[in-house]
Scaffold this motif. Structure first.
Motif, PDB file in Angstrom:
ATOM      1  N   VAL A 182      15.628  94.699  -6.365  1.00 28.90           N
ATOM      2  CA  VAL A 182      17.032  94.260  -6.413  1.00 28.90           C
ATOM      3  C   VAL A 182      17.108  92.735  -6.520  1.00 28.90           C
ATOM      4  O   VAL A 182      17.867  92.195  -7.331  1.00 28.90           O
ATOM      5  N   ILE A 183      16.304  92.040  -5.717  1.00 30.46           N
ATOM      6  CA  ILE A 183      16.319  90.578  -5.747  1.00 30.46           C
ATOM      7  C   ILE A 183      15.833  90.059  -7.104  1.00 30.46           C
ATOM      8  O   ILE A 183      16.431  89.141  -7.680  1.00 30.46           O
ATOM      9  N   ALA A 184      14.766  90.639  -7.631  1.00 26.24           N
ATOM     10  CA  ALA A 184      14.217  90.183  -8.909  1.00 26.24           C
ATOM     11  C   ALA A 184      15.207  90.384 -10.048  1.00 26.24           C
ATOM     12  O   ALA A 184      15.377  89.504 -10.893  1.00 26.24           O
ATOM     13  N   VAL A 185      15.870  91.524 -10.071  1.00 27.63           N
ATOM     14  CA  VAL A 185      16.846  91.790 -11.137  1.00 27.63           C
ATOM     15  C   VAL A 185      18.044  90.849 -10.993  1.00 27.63           C
ATOM     16  O   VAL A 185      18.535  90.309 -11.992  1.00 27.63           O
ATOM     17  N   ALA A 186      18.507  90.635  -9.760  1.00 25.99           N
ATOM     18  CA  ALA A 186      19.648  89.740  -9.548  1.00 25.99           C
ATOM     19  C   ALA A 186      19.325  88.314  -9.999  1.00 25.99           C
ATOM     20  O   ALA A 186      20.131  87.670 -10.678  1.00 25.99           O
ATOM     21  N   VAL A 187      18.145  87.827  -9.655  1.00 24.04           N
ATOM     22  CA  VAL A 187      17.761  86.472 -10.050  1.00 24.04           C
ATOM     23  C   VAL A 187      17.586  86.391 -11.564  1.00 24.04           C
ATOM     24  O   VAL A 187      17.990  85.404 -12.189  1.00 24.04           O
ATOM     25  N   ALA A 188      17.011  87.411 -12.176  1.00 28.01           N
ATOM     26  CA  ALA A 188      16.845  87.418 -13.634  1.00 28.01           C
ATOM     27  C   ALA A 188      18.197  87.363 -14.331  1.00 28.01           C
ATOM     28  O   ALA A 188      18.368  86.633 -15.319  1.00 28.01           O
ATOM     29  N   VAL A 189      19.167  88.105 -13.815  1.00 21.92           N
ATOM     30  CA  VAL A 189      20.517  88.079 -14.402  1.00 21.92           C
ATOM     31  C   VAL A 189      21.139  86.704 -14.207  1.00 21.92           C
ATOM     32  O   VAL A 189      21.743  86.143 -15.129  1.00 21.92           O
ATOM     33  N   LEU A 190      20.992  86.136 -13.015  1.00 24.72           N
ATOM     34  CA  LEU A 190      21.563  84.811 -12.763  1.00 24.72           C
ATOM     35  C   LEU A 190      20.908  83.732 -13.621  1.00 24.72           C
ATOM     36  O   LEU A 190      21.564  82.760 -14.007  1.00 24.72           O
ATOM     37  N   LEU A 191      19.628  83.894 -13.942  1.00 25.79           N
ATOM     38  CA  LEU A 191      18.958  82.923 -14.805  1.00 25.79           C
ATOM     39  C   LEU A 191      19.494  82.937 -16.231  1.00 25.79           C
ATOM     40  O   LEU A 191      19.286  81.983 -16.988  1.00 25.79           O
ATOM     41  N   MET A 192      20.178  84.003 -16.605  1.00 19.42           N
ATOM     42  CA  MET A 192      20.719  84.112 -17.952  1.00 19.42           C
ATOM     43  C   MET A 192      22.184  83.685 -18.045  1.00 19.42           C
ATOM     44  O   MET A 192      22.783  83.799 -19.115  1.00 19.42           O
ATOM     45  N   THR A 193      22.758  83.176 -16.962  1.00 19.37           N
ATOM     46  CA  THR A 193      24.149  82.718 -17.017  1.00 19.37           C
ATOM     47  C   THR A 193      24.231  81.477 -17.908  1.00 19.37           C
ATOM     48  O   THR A 193      23.275  80.695 -18.003  1.00 19.37           O
ATOM     49  N   PRO A 194      25.363  81.290 -18.557  1.00 23.09           N
ATOM     50  CA  PRO A 194      25.487  80.168 -19.498  1.00 23.09           C
ATOM     51  C   PRO A 194      25.205  78.793 -18.873  1.00 23.09           C
ATOM     52  O   PRO A 194      24.597  77.940 -19.517  1.00 23.09           O
ATOM     53  N   SER A 195      25.622  78.584 -17.637  1.00 19.90           N
ATOM     54  CA  SER A 195      25.404  77.265 -17.037  1.00 19.90           C
ATOM     55  C   SER A 195      23.918  76.987 -16.802  1.00 19.90           C
ATOM     56  O   SER A 195      23.452  75.866 -17.008  1.00 19.90           O
ATOM     57  N   VAL A 196      23.162  77.999 -16.397  1.00 21.37           N
ATOM     58  CA  VAL A 196      21.726  77.805 -16.171  1.00 21.37           C
ATOM     59  C   VAL A 196      20.998  77.640 -17.500  1.00 21.37           C
ATOM     60  O   VAL A 196      20.129  76.779 -17.635  1.00 21.37           O
ATOM     61  N   VAL A 197      21.367  78.428 -18.490  1.00 15.10           N
ATOM     62  CA  VAL A 197      20.740  78.306 -19.805  1.00 15.10           C
ATOM     63  C   VAL A 197      21.001  76.925 -20.392  1.00 15.10           C
ATOM     64  O   VAL A 197      20.103  76.281 -20.925  1.00 15.10           O
ATOM     65  N   ALA A 198      22.233  76.436 -20.261  1.00 14.36           N
ATOM     66  CA  ALA A 198      22.557  75.104 -20.783  1.00 14.36           C
ATOM     67  C   ALA A 198      21.794  74.020 -20.039  1.00 14.36           C
ATOM     68  O   ALA A 198      21.308  73.060 -20.640  1.00 14.36           O
ATOM     69  N   ALA A 199      21.657  74.168 -18.728  1.00  9.27           N
ATOM     70  CA  ALA A 199      20.960  73.154 -17.935  1.00  9.27           C
ATOM     71  C   ALA A 199      19.463  73.119 -18.229  1.00  9.27           C
ATOM     72  O   ALA A 199      18.838  72.074 -18.170  1.00  9.27           O
ATOM     73  N   THR A 200      18.884  74.250 -18.550  1.00 12.27           N
ATOM     74  CA  THR A 200      17.439  74.304 -18.762  1.00 12.27           C
ATOM     75  C   THR A 200      17.034  74.172 -20.228  1.00 12.27           C
ATOM     76  O   THR A 200      15.853  73.954 -20.514  1.00 12.27           O
ATOM     77  N   SER A 201      17.964  74.313 -21.142  1.00 10.38           N
ATOM     78  CA  SER A 201      17.609  74.215 -22.554  1.00 10.38           C
ATOM     79  C   SER A 201      17.882  72.840 -23.150  1.00 10.38           C
ATOM     80  O   SER A 201      17.483  72.557 -24.256  1.00 10.38           O
ATOM     81  N   GLY A 202      18.575  71.993 -22.406  1.00 10.72           N
ATOM     82  CA  GLY A 202      18.853  70.653 -22.906  1.00 10.72           C
ATOM     83  C   GLY A 202      19.964  70.603 -23.931  1.00 10.72           C
ATOM     84  O   GLY A 202      20.079  69.632 -24.671  1.00 10.72           O
ATOM     85  N   THR A 203      20.800  71.635 -23.988  1.00 15.28           N
ATOM     86  CA  THR A 203      21.872  71.666 -24.985  1.00 15.28           C
ATOM     87  C   THR A 203      23.203  71.206 -24.432  1.00 15.28           C
ATOM     88  O   THR A 203      24.154  71.065 -25.167  1.00 15.28           O
TER      89      THR A 203
END
Length: 56
Positions: free
Chosen positions: A31-52
């Motif tokens: 449950v924790i792994a799936v929740a964190v994986a989903v949260l890692l795909m949120t737009p704000s995290v993707v934008a912060a980690t991709s440099g866009t």
């Protein structure tokens, strides 16, 4: 994301082991792994980690 994949694999192995506490721990880890994986795909995290995102 790699850590979540390893955690999912390990939790599935724990669930399949058939031992009471190991199964409960496996489900909790899954449950924790799936929740964190989903949260890692949120737009704000993707934008912060991709440099866009724009620097204001």
């Amino acid at each position: 994301m790699t850590w979540q994949l390893f955690q999912i694999i390990g939790s599935i192995a724990a669930i399949g082991s058939g031992g009471g506490p190991a199964v409960a721990g496996g489900w909790a880890a899954l449950v924790i792994a799936v929740a964190v994986a989903v949260l890692l795909m949120t737009p704000s995290v993707v934008a912060a980690t991709s440099g866009t995102r724009s620097e204001d």
